[in-house]
Design a protein around this motif. Structure first.
Motif, PDB file in Angstrom:
ATOM      1  N   SER A  78       0.829  -1.208   0.000  1.00 43.03           N
ATOM      2  CA  SER A  78       0.000   0.000   0.000  1.00 43.03           C
ATOM      3  C   SER A  78       0.863   1.259   0.000  1.00 43.03           C
ATOM      4  CB  SER A  78      -0.972  -0.007   1.175  1.00 43.03           C
ATOM      5  OG  SER A  78      -0.256   0.052   2.378  1.00 43.03           O
ATOM      6  N   ASP A  82       0.575   4.063  -2.905  1.00 45.00           N
ATOM      7  CA  ASP A  82       0.309   5.468  -2.575  1.00 45.00           C
ATOM      8  C   ASP A  82       1.366   6.396  -3.174  1.00 45.00           C
ATOM      9  OD1 ASP A  82      -1.817   4.564  -1.164  1.00 45.00           O
ATOM     10  OD2 ASP A  82      -1.054   5.108   0.829  1.00 45.00           O
ATOM     11  N   GLN A  85       0.959   6.758  -6.989  1.00 44.77           N
ATOM     12  CA  GLN A  85      -0.166   7.646  -7.337  1.00 44.77           C
ATOM     13  C   GLN A  85       0.211   9.102  -7.073  1.00 44.77           C
ATOM     14  OE1 GLN A  85      -2.880   6.044  -8.721  1.00 44.77           O
ATOM     15  NE2 GLN A  85      -1.564   4.284  -8.360  1.00 44.77           N
ATOM     16  N   LEU A 107      -0.570  12.324   1.428  1.00 42.30           N
ATOM     17  CA  LEU A 107      -0.508  11.248   0.429  1.00 42.30           C
ATOM     18  C   LEU A 107      -1.889  10.711   0.092  1.00 42.30           C
ATOM     19  CD1 LEU A 107       2.546   8.929   1.264  1.00 42.30           C
ATOM     20  CD2 LEU A 107       2.242  10.440  -0.688  1.00 42.30           C
ATOM     21  N   THR A 108      -2.718  10.499   1.126  1.00 39.78           N
ATOM     22  CA  THR A 108      -4.057   9.939   0.906  1.00 39.78           C
ATOM     23  C   THR A 108      -4.855  10.810  -0.063  1.00 39.78           C
ATOM     24  OG1 THR A 108      -3.930   9.252   3.195  1.00 39.78           O
ATOM     25  CG2 THR A 108      -6.068   9.024   2.128  1.00 39.78           C
ATOM     26  N   VAL A 111      -3.561  10.421  -3.589  1.00 38.15           N
ATOM     27  CA  VAL A 111      -3.998   9.134  -4.138  1.00 38.15           C
ATOM     28  C   VAL A 111      -5.429   9.246  -4.656  1.00 38.15           C
ATOM     29  CG1 VAL A 111      -4.547   6.728  -3.552  1.00 38.15           C
ATOM     30  CG2 VAL A 111      -2.457   7.764  -2.675  1.00 38.15           C
TER      31      VAL A 111
END
Ligand SMILES: [Zn+2]
Length: 343
Positions: A78, A82, A85, A107-108, A111
């Motif tokens: 994951s 991440d 992306q 980061l989230t 993404v």
């Protein structure tokens, strides 16, 4: 490693003992460390852009950047996903670099933006670089939930309305559904009313509780299992309460049945007193969960409650009065073994 030096950290040992470091120093260091962690993440992303442009991973015999990150650099799946992306977003909108470094974009979020851009491409829609930058500006400093909302609105992505029900290996069911804005708000409101029963943000538990409540209402009685579960819960609570009460030196509420207790004398509480109490409570329930110490704060069916019930010798003095929501009023009555409707 300069930070380790600055903080006088001896990294040759297996563990770090920070127990002698003053709290202010711990706070200061954490701020410094988080800042440098973000700086490093942002530098990693820039280098990934270049790595990808040059396809350097091929020279190391990896088929993809993902393979290189997970196998060679030992990132988790994951974490690697991440970063790839996020790297793609950075490539399209290099202006956001400083926001990543400052932490106003995480980061989230990157993404989610990249995933939604891909979705647009799949649908054959063009998204210009300006639009990407504009979208990133809009989600800056937003929560994950808000980011989702903004992306959905900005890109006018068609809402998914299908419902998915999928059995899983442990016999649980994975349910995916779409609620309208109104339906969602109603669900959240219902959740807030039972937050003293289900304190975690566990929607499955909330839905199950509400479903059971409506079944009970329809069937007019509690199933055997429910009654048993409730009894165990109440016993646990009473045991907890009595140990607490004993510690404070006041009598524990009796665990006996209260049938046959004479009806409480009822006195009139002046409207002005009620108003003052409500104001003092900021028009919210004052019940405090004995375990989590969290105040309920519900605005639902607010009532004036006798801390020590009249039936148990409590008075109408202000010091014995407080504001409770409907749920906690009934809960307190049950706890004292009183009929909530008569209390
Ligand atoms: Zn309450």
């Amino acid at each position: 490693m300069t930070l380790a030096k600055e903080f006088n950290l001896d990294l040759s040992k297996n563990s770090l003992n920070l127990s002698k470091i003053p709290s202010a120093e711990i706070l200061f260091r954490l701020e410094r460390l988080t800042k440098s962690e973000r700086k490093i993440t942002h530098l990693v992303l820039w280098h990934l852009v270049e790595m990808d442009n040059r396809k350097l991973y091929l020279e190391l015999n990896y088929d993809s950047l993902y393979q290189y990150l997970t196998k060679h650099l030992a990132y988790s799946e994951s974490a690697a996903y991440d970063r790839i992306q996020a790297m793609r977003v950075l490539r399209q909108a290099p202006q956001v670099a400083s926001k990543i470094e400052e932490g106003s974009l995480n980061l989230t979020q990157l993404v989610r933006v990249e995933q939604s851009l891909k979705q647009e491409k799949r649908l054959g829609k063009e998204v210009s670089k300006d639009q990407v930058f504009d979208l990133l500006n809009k989600v800056e400093n937003k929560t994950s939930f808000e980011t989702e909302q903004i992306i959905a609105c900005e890109l006018r992505q068609a809402p998914k309305t299908y419902q998915k029900v999928k059995p899983q290996s442990d016999k649980s069911i994975r349910l995916e559904l779409t609620l309208s804005k109104e339906q969602y708000e109603i669900l959240k409101k219902a959740q807030s009313y039972i937050s003293h029963i289900i304190p975690e943000n566990d929607l499955a538990a909330v839905i199950s509780y509400l479903a059971k409540a409506s079944i009970q209402k329809k069937e007019g009685k509690e199933s055997e299992q429910e009654v048993q579960a409730l009894k165990t819960q109440e016993e646990k609570f009473k045991a907890f309460e009595s140990s607490n009460f004993k510690a404070e030196g006041s009598p524990a509420p009796s665990t006996q049945s209260f049938r046959g207790i004479p009806k409480a004398r009822r006195k009139y509480i002046a409207e002005s007193v009620k108003r003052a109490l409500l104001k003092k409570a900021h028009y919210r329930c004052e019940h405090v969960n004995p375990k989590t110490k969290q105040r309920c704060n519900s605005k639902y069916q607010l009532q004036i409650d006798h801390i020590m019930p009249l039936a148990k010798g409590g008075s109408d003095k202000i010091s014995n009065l407080r504001v409770l929501c409907g749920v906690h009023n009934r809960y307190e009555a049950r706890r004292w073994g009183l009929n909530p409707l008569r209390q």
